[in-house]
Motif scaffolding. Structure first.
Motif, PDB file in Angstrom:
ATOM      1  N   THR A  94       0.852  -1.188   0.000  1.00  8.79           N
ATOM      2  CA  THR A  94       0.000   0.000   0.000  1.00  8.79           C
ATOM      3  C   THR A  94       0.887   1.238   0.000  1.00  8.79           C
ATOM      4  N   LYS A  95       0.310   2.346  -0.456  1.00  7.52           N
ATOM      5  CA  LYS A  95       1.009   3.630  -0.401  1.00  7.52           C
ATOM      6  C   LYS A  95      -0.028   4.716  -0.203  1.00  7.52           C
ATOM      7  N   HIS A  96       0.191   5.513   0.835  1.00  2.00           N
ATOM      8  CA  HIS A  96      -0.700   6.657   1.064  1.00  2.00           C
ATOM      9  C   HIS A  96       0.125   7.880   1.406  1.00  2.00           C
ATOM     10  N   LEU A  97      -0.404   9.035   1.079  1.00  2.00           N
ATOM     11  CA  LEU A  97       0.263  10.303   1.319  1.00  2.00           C
ATOM     12  C   LEU A  97      -0.698  11.266   2.003  1.00  2.00           C
ATOM     13  N   PRO A  98      -0.190  12.121   2.917  1.00  2.00           N
ATOM     14  CA  PRO A  98      -1.069  13.103   3.555  1.00  2.00           C
ATOM     15  C   PRO A  98      -1.432  14.233   2.589  1.00  2.00           C
ATOM     16  N   LEU A  99      -2.662  14.707   2.672  1.00  2.54           N
ATOM     17  CA  LEU A  99      -3.111  15.862   1.906  1.00  2.54           C
ATOM     18  C   LEU A  99      -3.965  16.714   2.841  1.00  2.54           C
ATOM     19  N   GLY A 100      -3.299  17.700   3.498  1.00  2.00           N
ATOM     20  CA  GLY A 100      -3.989  18.470   4.530  1.00  2.00           C
ATOM     21  C   GLY A 100      -4.369  17.554   5.678  1.00  2.00           C
ATOM     22  N   GLN A 101      -5.645  17.546   6.018  1.00  2.00           N
ATOM     23  CA  GLN A 101      -6.135  16.687   7.088  1.00  2.00           C
ATOM     24  C   GLN A 101      -6.543  15.297   6.569  1.00  2.00           C
ATOM     25  N   GLU A 102      -6.482  15.142   5.273  1.00  2.00           N
ATOM     26  CA  GLU A 102      -6.903  13.882   4.658  1.00  2.00           C
ATOM     27  C   GLU A 102      -5.700  12.989   4.355  1.00  2.00           C
ATOM     28  N   ARG A 103      -5.997  11.780   3.935  1.00  2.00           N
ATOM     29  CA  ARG A 103      -4.965  10.851   3.500  1.00  2.00           C
ATOM     30  C   ARG A 103      -5.360  10.295   2.138  1.00  2.00           C
ATOM     31  N   VAL A 104      -4.469  10.447   1.186  1.00  2.00           N
ATOM     32  CA  VAL A 104      -4.742   9.962  -0.172  1.00  2.00           C
ATOM     33  C   VAL A 104      -4.189   8.549  -0.318  1.00  2.00           C
ATOM     34  N   GLU A 105      -5.072   7.622  -0.653  1.00  2.00           N
ATOM     35  CA  GLU A 105      -4.671   6.229  -0.859  1.00  2.00           C
ATOM     36  C   GLU A 105      -4.289   6.041  -2.327  1.00  2.00           C
ATOM     37  N   ILE A 106      -2.998   5.781  -2.592  1.00  2.00           N
ATOM     38  CA  ILE A 106      -2.534   5.615  -3.970  1.00  2.00           C
ATOM     39  C   ILE A 106      -2.531   4.146  -4.364  1.00  2.00           C
ATOM     40  N   LEU A 107      -1.946   3.300  -3.528  1.00  2.00           N
ATOM     41  CA  LEU A 107      -1.984   1.854  -3.735  1.00  2.00           C
ATOM     42  C   LEU A 107      -2.717   1.222  -2.555  1.00  2.00           C
ATOM     43  N   LYS A 108      -3.569   0.253  -2.826  1.00  2.00           N
ATOM     44  CA  LYS A 108      -4.500  -0.229  -1.807  1.00  2.00           C
ATOM     45  C   LYS A 108      -4.377  -1.716  -1.517  1.00  2.00           C
ATOM     46  N   GLY A 109      -3.168  -2.236  -1.691  1.00  2.00           N
ATOM     47  CA  GLY A 109      -2.960  -3.652  -1.390  1.00  2.00           C
ATOM     48  C   GLY A 109      -2.683  -4.449  -2.649  1.00  2.00           C
ATOM     49  N   ILE A 110      -1.474  -4.295  -3.191  1.00  2.00           N
ATOM     50  CA  ILE A 110      -1.083  -4.933  -4.451  1.00  2.00           C
ATOM     51  C   ILE A 110      -0.196  -6.132  -4.164  1.00  2.00           C
ATOM     52  N   SER A 111      -0.528  -7.273  -4.762  1.00  2.00           N
ATOM     53  CA  SER A 111       0.286  -8.485  -4.611  1.00  2.00           C
ATOM     54  C   SER A 111       0.422  -9.180  -5.957  1.00  2.00           C
ATOM     55  N   PHE A 112       1.640  -9.551  -6.312  1.00  2.00           N
ATOM     56  CA  PHE A 112       1.884 -10.390  -7.481  1.00  2.00           C
ATOM     57  C   PHE A 112       3.325 -10.893  -7.420  1.00  2.00           C
TER      58      PHE A 112
END
Length: 249
Positions: free
Chosen positions: A27-45
């Motif tokens: 997974t990958k997430h980044l802060p955006l103000g008070q929010e959190r942007v989810e970029i990757l949400k559980g990738i497996s291969f």
């Protein structure tokens, strides 16, 4: 009898082509103000040695973020990436730099050659980091010959066409004899003719060297030549096409 034969064949394939990369619940997430942007949400291969895998998906899908993580240029928020059973996900930068030099060759859309160096000197650069056998100059000349540019060894990037610059970049990616080559839109800055030549070169190099290629691409022609295409949609894994030479886009 048939099931026994199939099992034997499957076992043989696993021995001959072991898993070289495993991506586990990344997974990958980044802060955006008070929010959190989810970029990757559980990738497996997983990727086996010698495979040519295309990573496809629309702009903003998380494809480039995933590529950066599996190349060791970024860290996942959670999950891990293993290259030859070595977890690269949360290493120190100094150790990660050594691992990248030893195990990962990178090819970029914008070539990323050093403008003040000749083609040969650009290919030599990775060989001055860490320990590598033989002469950097001899290795560079060998690789420039492999990509058909022996006659351009002493030219600087601004004296080369875009296609020639990308050939130099591919030779540089192979310099340290890495376990796999990761390419980000390698034909993206090229016209159709040069893009076709680069794709043909990649296919030839894969055949001759047995290297593993993981390529992120928008180009359906490139994706169609992969053994399989992994599709990323909104940070999630879409369909994985295991049928040879078929696009999932």
């Amino acid at each position: 009898m048939r099931s026994s034969t199939n099992a034997t064949l499957a076992c043989s394939t696993e021995v001959e082509h072991p898993i070289i990369m495993a991506v586990e619940q990344v997974t990958k997430h980044l802060p955006l103000g008070q929010e959190r942007v989810e970029i990757l949400k559980g990738i497996s291969f997983q990727v086996r040695r010698g495979e040519f895998v295309a990573i496809v998906g629309p702009s903003g899908s998380g494809k480039s973020t995933l590529l950066g993580i599996i190349a060791g240029l970024d860290s996942p928020s959670t999950g891990r990436v293993l290259i030859e059973d070595l977890d690269i996900s949360h290493m120190s930068e100094s150790r990660l730099a050594r691992i990248r030099n030893q195990k990962i060759g990178m090819v970029f859309q914008a070539f990323n050659l050093i403008p003040t160096l000749t083609a040969q000197e650009n290919v030599e650069v990775p060989l001055y980091v860490g320990e590598h056998k033989g002469s950097p100059a001899a290795r560079a000349r060998e690789l420039l010959g492999l990509v058909g540019l022996s006659h351009r060894a002493h030219h600087r990037p601004n004296q080369l066409s875009g296609g020639e610059q990308q050939r130099v970049a591919i030779a540089r990616a192979l310099a340290s004899d890495p376990a796999l080559i990761i390419a980000d839109e390698p034909t993206g800055n090229l016209d159709a003719r040069n893009g076709e030549h680069i794709l043909k070169l990649i296919l030839e190099l894969r055949e001759r060297t047995g290297k593993t290629f993981i390529i992120a691409t928008h180009d359906p022609v490139v994706a169609s030549q992969a053994d399989r295409a992994i599709r990323i949609v909104d940070g999630l894994l879409g369909d994985i096409d295991y049928s040879q030479r078929v696009i999932t886009q």
